[in-house]
Design a protein around this motif. Structure first.
Motif, PDB file in Angstrom:
ATOM      1  N   TYR A  11     -41.903 -23.582  24.146  1.00 62.24           N
ATOM      2  CA  TYR A  11     -42.634 -24.810  24.002  1.00 62.24           C
ATOM      3  C   TYR A  11     -42.315 -25.583  25.508  1.00 62.24           C
ATOM      4  CZ  TYR A  11     -42.110 -23.629  19.220  1.00 62.24           C
ATOM      5  OH  TYR A  11     -42.256 -23.184  18.028  1.00 62.24           O
ATOM      6  N   ARG A 149     -49.961 -17.814  26.480  1.00 61.84           N
ATOM      7  CA  ARG A 149     -49.850 -19.463  26.209  1.00 61.84           C
ATOM      8  C   ARG A 149     -49.847 -20.191  27.371  1.00 61.84           C
ATOM      9  NH1 ARG A 149     -51.858 -17.708  22.437  1.00 61.84           N
ATOM     10  NH2 ARG A 149     -51.391 -17.898  20.145  1.00 61.84           N
ATOM     11  N   ASP A 177     -47.273 -24.279  21.634  1.00 60.22           N
ATOM     12  CA  ASP A 177     -47.152 -25.463  20.649  1.00 60.22           C
ATOM     13  C   ASP A 177     -46.887 -26.846  21.173  1.00 60.22           C
ATOM     14  OD1 ASP A 177     -47.933 -23.205  18.967  1.00 60.22           O
ATOM     15  OD2 ASP A 177     -45.718 -23.211  18.012  1.00 60.22           O
ATOM     16  N   GLN A 178     -46.102 -26.802  22.430  1.00 61.31           N
ATOM     17  CA  GLN A 178     -46.127 -28.028  22.992  1.00 61.31           C
ATOM     18  C   GLN A 178     -46.614 -27.966  24.301  1.00 61.31           C
ATOM     19  OE1 GLN A 178     -42.084 -29.899  22.488  1.00 61.31           O
ATOM     20  NE2 GLN A 178     -41.663 -28.681  20.581  1.00 61.31           N
ATOM     21  N   GLN A 204     -52.764 -33.312  16.916  1.00 62.16           N
ATOM     22  CA  GLN A 204     -51.704 -32.778  17.764  1.00 62.16           C
ATOM     23  C   GLN A 204     -51.899 -33.501  18.963  1.00 62.16           C
ATOM     24  OE1 GLN A 204     -54.371 -31.239  16.232  1.00 62.16           O
ATOM     25  NE2 GLN A 204     -53.503 -29.035  15.634  1.00 62.16           N
ATOM     26  N   ASP A 231     -48.938 -31.146  20.754  1.00 63.48           N
ATOM     27  CA  ASP A 231     -47.673 -30.988  19.908  1.00 63.48           C
ATOM     28  C   ASP A 231     -47.903 -30.656  18.411  1.00 63.48           C
ATOM     29  OD1 ASP A 231     -45.300 -30.687  18.775  1.00 63.48           O
ATOM     30  OD2 ASP A 231     -44.370 -32.162  19.820  1.00 63.48           O
ATOM     31  N   THR A 232     -47.846 -29.361  18.164  1.00 62.85           N
ATOM     32  CA  THR A 232     -48.516 -28.633  16.863  1.00 62.85           C
ATOM     33  C   THR A 232     -47.452 -29.338  15.876  1.00 62.85           C
ATOM     34  OG1 THR A 232     -47.080 -26.971  17.096  1.00 62.85           O
ATOM     35  CG2 THR A 232     -49.328 -26.733  17.808  1.00 62.85           C
ATOM     36  N   ARG A 233     -46.387 -30.167  16.203  1.00 59.97           N
ATOM     37  CA  ARG A 233     -45.457 -30.524  15.105  1.00 59.97           C
ATOM     38  C   ARG A 233     -46.222 -31.901  14.416  1.00 59.97           C
ATOM     39  NH1 ARG A 233     -40.139 -30.765  18.229  1.00 59.97           N
ATOM     40  NH2 ARG A 233     -41.761 -32.119  19.804  1.00 59.97           N
TER      41      ARG A 233
END
Length: 274
Positions: A11, A149, A177-178, A204, A231-233
């Motif tokens: 991340y 990534r 993911d971030q 996101q 940010d996938t969170r």
């Protein structure tokens, strides 16, 4: 150079980036902003580029906040100034660089000049350069079916509305993911609208910094930068009122009307040919 392949997802620390970035400049937040380090101006004295030391410092800071197994990717490398600025003193980082030299290369020597500049700064082995359209690049990258990534993505390709939006949509599957998305030439209306349309359709994504400039080629951030975080969170969409505030109705009407103008012109052309 063999394209990098990684297998552990990490991340990019964009929150660290946002915290540390202002500390690297004098007069942050003003039109007198400039990097504390003079190394980026030294690069520009050797490499002609359409950027500034401020932009190069920002990219360099972003690279420093990536995880070790993440990639820097930029679309639109020209002669390498942003690429060199990003990778300077980061010998452990790898990058994808994409440019088809369809603009600003009347002599046809763009790729050779870029390669020579990377060699001058001992960066050639860190860069996988792809001389192709960015849409083809992302298609090819997907065919590799690797686990690469992208922790930091700079888009400085064509800035018409469609190209700008496609530049964001196509990188999405490859983002960490971030991660950070950095968009150049964000003073332009089509760029801003494409960015906000991407934000509106992707919970996101958020706009973190809007570094507008008074004019194109300005000594601070050239023609403006917008910094987006990914940010996938995040699951909640961006605030609807904020999205509506950034709808450029004049631009959207122009795009709408262009459709009819084009169809009318095409009908006349077909009629003339027949």
């Amino acid at each position: 150079m063999t394209p990098p392949s990684f297998y552990t997802l990490c991340y990019m620390d964009y929150q660290r980036f946002l915290k540390e970035l202002p500390t690297l400049y004098r007069h942050w937040g003003t039109e007198q902003v400039q990097p504390k380090s003079d190394r980026f101006q030294a690069v520009l004295s050797q490499v002609r580029g359409m950027t500034t030391p401020n932009v190069m410092q920002l990219l360099n800071c972003a690279i420093a906040c990536m995880e070790a197994n993440e990639i820097y990717c930029e679309v639109g490398s020209f002669r390498g100034s942003t690429l060199i600025g990003a990778l300077l003193d980061h010998g452990d980082r790898l990058a994808y660089a994409v440019d088809n030299f369809s603009e600003f290369d009347p002599s046809g020597e763009g790729e050779a000049i870029l390669a020579a500049n990377l060699e001058s700064f001992d960066l050639a082995e860190q860069v996988c350069f792809c001389n192709q359209d960015f849409e083809a690049f992302f298609y090819d990258l997907g065919q590799l079916q690797g686990d690469d990534r992208i922790g930091v993505y700079l888009y400085d390709g064509a800035h018409d509305y469609r190209s700008q939006l496609m530049g964001l949509l196509l990188v999405r599957p490859f983002l960490a993911d971030q991660s950070l998305i950095i968009v150049d030439d964000s003073n332009w209306s089509a760029v801003q609208q494409a960015n906000w349309d991407f934000i509106a359709t992707h919970p996101q994504c958020r706009l973190e910094l809007d570094l507008a400039t008074p004019e194109n080629g300005h000594f601070t951030f050239w023609n403006g930068l917008q910094i987006l975080s990914w940010d996938t969170r995040r699951t909640a969409p961006c605030d609807w009122e904020e999205i509506q505030t950034h709808r450029d109705r004049d631009l959207l009407n122009a795009i709408y009307n262009l459709h009819f103008e084009f169809e009318q012109q095409r009908e006349k052309l077909i009629s003339h040919r027949s």
